[in-house]
Write an enzyme that holds these catalytic residues in place. Structure first.
Site, PDB file in Angstrom:
ATOM      1  N   ASN A  39      29.095  13.610  40.280  1.00 29.22           N
ATOM      2  CA  ASN A  39      30.274  14.091  39.557  1.00 29.22           C
ATOM      3  C   ASN A  39      31.484  14.162  40.466  1.00 29.22           C
ATOM      4  O   ASN A  39      31.372  14.112  41.690  1.00 29.22           O
ATOM      5  CB  ASN A  39      30.059  15.534  39.051  1.00 29.22           C
ATOM      6  CG  ASN A  39      28.958  15.689  38.057  1.00 29.22           C
ATOM      7  OD1 ASN A  39      28.671  14.794  37.279  1.00 29.22           O
ATOM      8  ND2 ASN A  39      28.322  16.846  38.083  1.00 29.22           N
TER       9      ASN A  39
ATOM     10  N   ASN B 258      24.786  15.863  45.640  1.00 26.90           N
ATOM     11  CA  ASN B 258      24.715  16.924  46.643  1.00 26.90           C
ATOM     12  C   ASN B 258      23.427  16.808  47.463  1.00 26.90           C
ATOM     13  O   ASN B 258      23.435  16.932  48.694  1.00 26.90           O
ATOM     14  CB  ASN B 258      24.750  18.304  45.981  1.00 26.90           C
ATOM     15  CG  ASN B 258      26.038  18.574  45.235  1.00 26.90           C
ATOM     16  OD1 ASN B 258      27.057  17.941  45.486  1.00 26.90           O
ATOM     17  ND2 ASN B 258      25.988  19.504  44.303  1.00 26.90           N
TER      18      ASN B 258
ATOM     19  N   GLU C 189      20.273  16.762  35.486  1.00 23.18           N
ATOM     20  CA  GLU C 189      21.618  16.440  35.002  1.00 23.18           C
ATOM     21  C   GLU C 189      21.691  14.991  34.524  1.00 23.18           C
ATOM     22  O   GLU C 189      22.768  14.457  34.282  1.00 23.18           O
ATOM     23  CB  GLU C 189      22.658  16.690  36.100  1.00 23.18           C
ATOM     24  CG  GLU C 189      22.886  18.175  36.367  1.00 23.18           C
ATOM     25  CD  GLU C 189      23.922  18.433  37.443  1.00 23.18           C
ATOM     26  OE1 GLU C 189      24.357  19.592  37.539  1.00 23.18           O
ATOM     27  OE2 GLU C 189      24.277  17.499  38.193  1.00 23.18           O
TER      28      GLU C 189
ATOM     29  N   GLY D  54      16.880  33.609  45.185  1.00 24.83           N
ATOM     30  CA  GLY D  54      18.240  33.878  45.626  1.00 24.83           C
ATOM     31  C   GLY D  54      18.262  34.675  46.919  1.00 24.83           C
ATOM     32  O   GLY D  54      17.592  34.340  47.899  1.00 24.83           O
TER      33      GLY D  54
ATOM     34  N   ASP E 285      30.419  31.232  48.731  1.00 21.50           N
ATOM     35  CA  ASP E 285      30.393  30.310  47.599  1.00 21.50           C
ATOM     36  C   ASP E 285      28.959  29.794  47.450  1.00 21.50           C
ATOM     37  O   ASP E 285      28.452  29.110  48.344  1.00 21.50           O
ATOM     38  CB  ASP E 285      31.361  29.151  47.870  1.00 21.50           C
ATOM     39  CG  ASP E 285      31.443  28.137  46.744  1.00 21.50           C
ATOM     40  OD1 ASP E 285      30.577  28.163  45.847  1.00 21.50           O
ATOM     41  OD2 ASP E 285      32.361  27.307  46.766  1.00 21.50           O
TER      42      ASP E 285
ATOM     43  N   ALA F 162      25.961  24.820  44.814  1.00 21.38           N
ATOM     44  CA  ALA F 162      25.138  23.781  45.460  1.00 21.38           C
ATOM     45  C   ALA F 162      24.180  24.304  46.520  1.00 21.38           C
ATOM     46  O   ALA F 162      23.546  23.519  47.217  1.00 21.38           O
ATOM     47  CB  ALA F 162      26.009  22.670  46.050  1.00 21.38           C
TER      48      ALA F 162
ATOM     49  N   GLY G 261      21.321  25.649  45.945  1.00 22.66           N
ATOM     50  CA  GLY G 261      20.015  25.170  45.512  1.00 22.66           C
ATOM     51  C   GLY G 261      19.794  23.710  45.862  1.00 22.66           C
ATOM     52  O   GLY G 261      18.671  23.298  46.192  1.00 22.66           O
ATOM     53  N   ASP G 262      20.860  22.919  45.806  1.00 21.31           N
ATOM     54  CA  ASP G 262      20.744  21.500  46.176  1.00 21.31           C
ATOM     55  C   ASP G 262      20.447  21.358  47.664  1.00 21.31           C
ATOM     56  O   ASP G 262      19.641  20.521  48.075  1.00 21.31           O
ATOM     57  CB  ASP G 262      22.036  20.765  45.823  1.00 21.31           C
ATOM     58  CG  ASP G 262      22.324  20.791  44.330  1.00 21.31           C
ATOM     59  OD1 ASP G 262      21.363  20.803  43.539  1.00 21.31           O
ATOM     60  OD2 ASP G 262      23.508  20.804  43.962  1.00 21.31           O
TER      61      ASP G 262
ATOM     62  N   ALA H  23      24.674  26.524  53.160  1.00 24.90           N
ATOM     63  CA  ALA H  23      25.571  26.031  52.104  1.00 24.90           C
ATOM     64  C   ALA H  23      26.420  27.139  51.492  1.00 24.90           C
ATOM     65  O   ALA H  23      27.525  26.877  51.002  1.00 24.90           O
ATOM     66  CB  ALA H  23      24.762  25.334  51.017  1.00 24.90           C
TER      67      ALA H  23
END
Length: 305
Positions: free
Chosen positions: A10, A42, A139, A221, A245, A248, A250-251, A281
């Site tokens: 994206n 990502n 996705e 998390g 932030d 991403a 998780g990516d 990240a």
């Protein structure tokens, strides 16, 4: 040691706001950034930065966003030779809001990502010949993902399946997954309850194993990560960082895990790689810019061993 990523790419527009907006509310944001994203992209960038030769299979539109994301991602040394330029669909975009607590909301307009079909699976299968791991996310169409997973299984390639954004999955899907890596919300959608701690995560993991998954890795998390298969189980506490932030993260986790697996590292160590990558990240803004490099991952793991 190569990795194939089959998934989305994206252009991300990320706005930074004091709090996430309520319906009908207009907020004054502080800043924004526009960078390539998409879970597949990502993960591919992160895997490449962490040291694995990485081939990406996906689609962009024939438009300005498509040209820009390919230019930027190509500079990361990801192999983009299997990214198709789709004449009928625009490049996917994501509109993201991030609040002062690093929480986020994301709106995805899939575009070319949701046009992936058997022709893309065939391209993925072709480049799996020397691969150790196939990385999948949701996705892109589920049917295409499952076909890519089947191709990987036939070639002896390990499948790391990130069930995000989560949707109910057919029983056959679980049998194709060597590793499944849901977070708390995705776990709830897939097994019917949200894990709050390691004990809950163990119950969820056992349900995944009963469905045919090889190894279940439940991301909790800021509470850490639980993992389990038929031979071993364990819990990895969160790495201590100052998050700004979580987009991403998780990516990055999945990439750290996949690279470690591709290098033949033990499961516990591979989960540590994922947890450290995800933590790094969260310390930077945006998706692609936040993806970790191998040297900083090694440093964080050494410092907090």
């Amino acid at each position: 040691m190569s990795i194939v990523v089959f998934g989305s790419i994206n252009m991300d527009l990320t706005a930074y706001v004091p709090k996430l907006p309520q319906p009908g509310e207009t907020l004054q944001g502080s800043s924004y950034i526009t960078v390539p994203g998409g879970k597949g992209n990502n993960q591919a960038v992160a895997a490449c930065r962490l040291g694995a030769p990485t081939k990406f299979v996906g689609r962009v539109g024939i438009d300005g966003f498509g040209e820009e994301v390919l230019k930027i991602v190509g500079e990361q040394k990801v192999d983009l030779s299997q990214v198709m330029k789709d004449p009928e669909h625009g490049t996917g975009i994501a509109v993201i809001c991030v609040d002062q607590n690093a929480e986020n909301t994301i709106i995805i307009i899939s575009g070319a990502n949701f046009a992936l079909d058997d022709s893309d699976v065939a391209r993925a299968s072709k480049v799996m010949t020397d691969a150790k791991v196939l990385m999948l996310q949701l996705e892109v169409p589920l049917d295409a993902c499952l076909k890519a997973a089947k191709a990987a299984k036939e070639k002896g390639v390990k499948v790391v399946f990130d069930p995000a954004p989560a949707v109910p999955l057919p029983d056959e899907a679980f049998k194709l997954m060597d590793f499944i890596t849901p977070n708390e919300t995705e776990t709830e959608i897939l097994v019917g309850f949200k894990p709050e701690n390691a004990e809950d995560a163990s119950k969820a993991a056992k349900l995944f194993l009963a469905k045919g998954v090889g190894t279940a890795i439940i991301k909790l998390g800021a509470k850490g990560v639980y993992y389990e298969n038929e031979k071993e189980s364990g819990f990895v506490p969160p790495y201590k960082v100052t998050p700004i932030d979580t987009v991403a993260a998780g990516d990055a986790f999945n990439a750290g895990l996949a690279v470690a697996i591709s290098e033949g590292k033990p499961l516990a160590e591979a989960v540590h790689w994922g947890a450290a990558a995800g933590a790094i990240a969260t310390t930077r803004k945006g998706a692609l810019p936040a993806m970790p490099h191998r040297d900083e991952l090694m440093q964080l793991m050494k410092e907090q061993a």
